[in-house]
Design an enzyme around this catalytic site. Sequence first.
Site, PDB file in Angstrom:
ATOM      1  N   GLN A   1       0.816  -1.022  -0.129  1.00 49.36           N
ATOM      2  CA  GLN A   1       0.018  -0.125   0.150  1.00 49.36           C
ATOM      3  C   GLN A   1       0.918   1.169  -0.064  1.00 49.36           C
ATOM      4  O   GLN A   1       1.805   1.734   0.830  1.00 49.36           O
ATOM      5  CB  GLN A   1      -1.009  -0.072   1.227  1.00 49.36           C
ATOM      6  CG  GLN A   1      -2.043   1.263   1.233  1.00 49.36           C
ATOM      7  CD  GLN A   1      -2.497   1.447   2.576  1.00 49.36           C
ATOM      8  OE1 GLN A   1      -1.021   1.113   3.878  1.00 49.36           O
ATOM      9  NE2 GLN A   1      -3.368   1.824   3.038  1.00 49.36           N
TER      10      GLN A   1
ATOM     11  N   SER B   1       1.319   6.682   2.482  1.00 46.55           N
ATOM     12  CA  SER B   1       1.911   7.862   3.235  1.00 46.55           C
ATOM     13  C   SER B   1       3.021   8.415   2.728  1.00 46.55           C
ATOM     14  O   SER B   1       4.302   7.759   1.821  1.00 46.55           O
ATOM     15  CB  SER B   1       2.669   7.244   4.420  1.00 46.55           C
ATOM     16  OG  SER B   1       1.563   6.693   5.155  1.00 46.55           O
TER      17      SER B   1
ATOM     18  N   SER C   1       4.947  -0.716   3.682  1.00 50.91           N
ATOM     19  CA  SER C   1       5.520  -1.757   4.812  1.00 50.91           C
ATOM     20  C   SER C   1       5.604  -2.845   3.082  1.00 50.91           C
ATOM     21  O   SER C   1       4.897  -2.790   2.712  1.00 50.91           O
ATOM     22  CB  SER C   1       4.779  -2.824   5.687  1.00 50.91           C
ATOM     23  OG  SER C   1       4.715  -1.803   6.745  1.00 50.91           O
TER      24      SER C   1
ATOM     25  N   GLU D   1      -8.313  -1.295   6.648  1.00 46.41           N
ATOM     26  CA  GLU D   1      -7.166  -2.112   7.275  1.00 46.41           C
ATOM     27  C   GLU D   1      -7.626  -2.013   8.661  1.00 46.41           C
ATOM     28  O   GLU D   1      -7.220  -2.618   9.327  1.00 46.41           O
ATOM     29  CB  GLU D   1      -6.626  -0.737   6.691  1.00 46.41           C
ATOM     30  CG  GLU D   1      -4.475  -0.291   7.792  1.00 46.41           C
ATOM     31  CD  GLU D   1      -4.500   1.014   7.134  1.00 46.41           C
ATOM     32  OE1 GLU D   1      -3.002   0.616   7.059  1.00 46.41           O
ATOM     33  OE2 GLU D   1      -4.915   1.983   6.734  1.00 46.41           O
TER      34      GLU D   1
END
Length: 401
Positions: free
Chosen positions: A123, A126, A158, A241
């Site tokens: 994903q 950020s 991640s 999430e």
Amino acid sequence: MDFNDTPEQAAFREAAADWLAANVPSKDEIKGMNRLEVAKLWQKRKYDAGWACIGWDPAYGGRGASAIEQVIWKQEEAKYDVPAGFFVIGQGMMAPTLMAYAQPQHLERYLPKLASGEEIWCQLFSEPAGGSDLAALRTKAEKDGDEWVINGQKIWTSGAHYSDFGCVVVRTDPSVPKHKGLSYFFIDMKSPGIEVKPIKQLTGESDFNEVYFTDVRVPDSQRLGEVGQGWQVSLTTLMNERAAIGAGSSGVNVKLAIQLAKEVMIDGKPAIEDSAVKARLASFYVEEAGLKYTSYRTLSALSRGDIPGPENSIGKLVGAPKMQQLASFCMDLLETSGAIWDTSRSKLADNIIGSYMGAPGLRIAGGTDEIMTNIIAERVLGLPQEPRMDKGIPFTDVPTG
């Protein structure tokens, strides 16, 4: 609510337990393999037997299981030490977003390989300048024929270093308010122009990364939602999430803390006999039980066919600090020996110290405590929104610096 299994659920639980007992890889079978290799082996084995992503449509590798059956499966699988974290983002967050917005041919192409573990997704949300404000992102995409050209940077991604694909939110129109100028794409992580740089963490690991985009070309067919609808698509990912990562079940828990309290000594007696220790353990137990039963509200909603809502933020807001406090409590029980992180010394101590070092990150990952508090205040309790200086103005006019 009655938490006992119905006869049908009991039969499902027995079938799941029997299959797990017969098929969980043995230590000899996985000797010499790293965690990712073991995870892929286990995921493929589940997929071939019809136990992977069991809530999905059978056409995509699932078995159409109910929400309660999915919970039962997770409860039974949790009894074994099998790695699953590599697939949480792809299966728990990206797949629901694809199901909601992707074209049928994309579902047929990508979902089965997600379910089987053959392909891993990340994903890309950020950014360094955005902090917890996703809509403040600056990575941009410009249309060029049937393709989009992406330039910018993402951070805290991640699994980017081992992912095959990822979902990315970018700014496609800076002339409108920040929430309205975003678009959402899925991309091949091996595309030319993508550079992944792992970030060294306090734990010594590098689970997340910086990701740089330099003239990365993405077909328009890989856009999810309409141009400018990226914020709405992102909310689908974010709501799933909250449900996927929940309160963070990995790491130290009350059961482990009780085990530790039986092993360490205070004034010549097991710590479990100390009244102050018992009081703290009881408090943690109540909190953990509260999180467990609060999560059942979400299960009830899922069983009715509803999608996860903002109430899932409650589990993370309470669970992440609880994990940090519990890890700190266990470190106090270890006393000065807690300063020595020797993985060969004690698996119990290793788990505690690892949780202590990693727990602060749980209060940031998936949305900070402050973001969770705002979501609950505004979207669950209906309180007024915080004043925002950037509301309603073009993104190009938002003050920076």
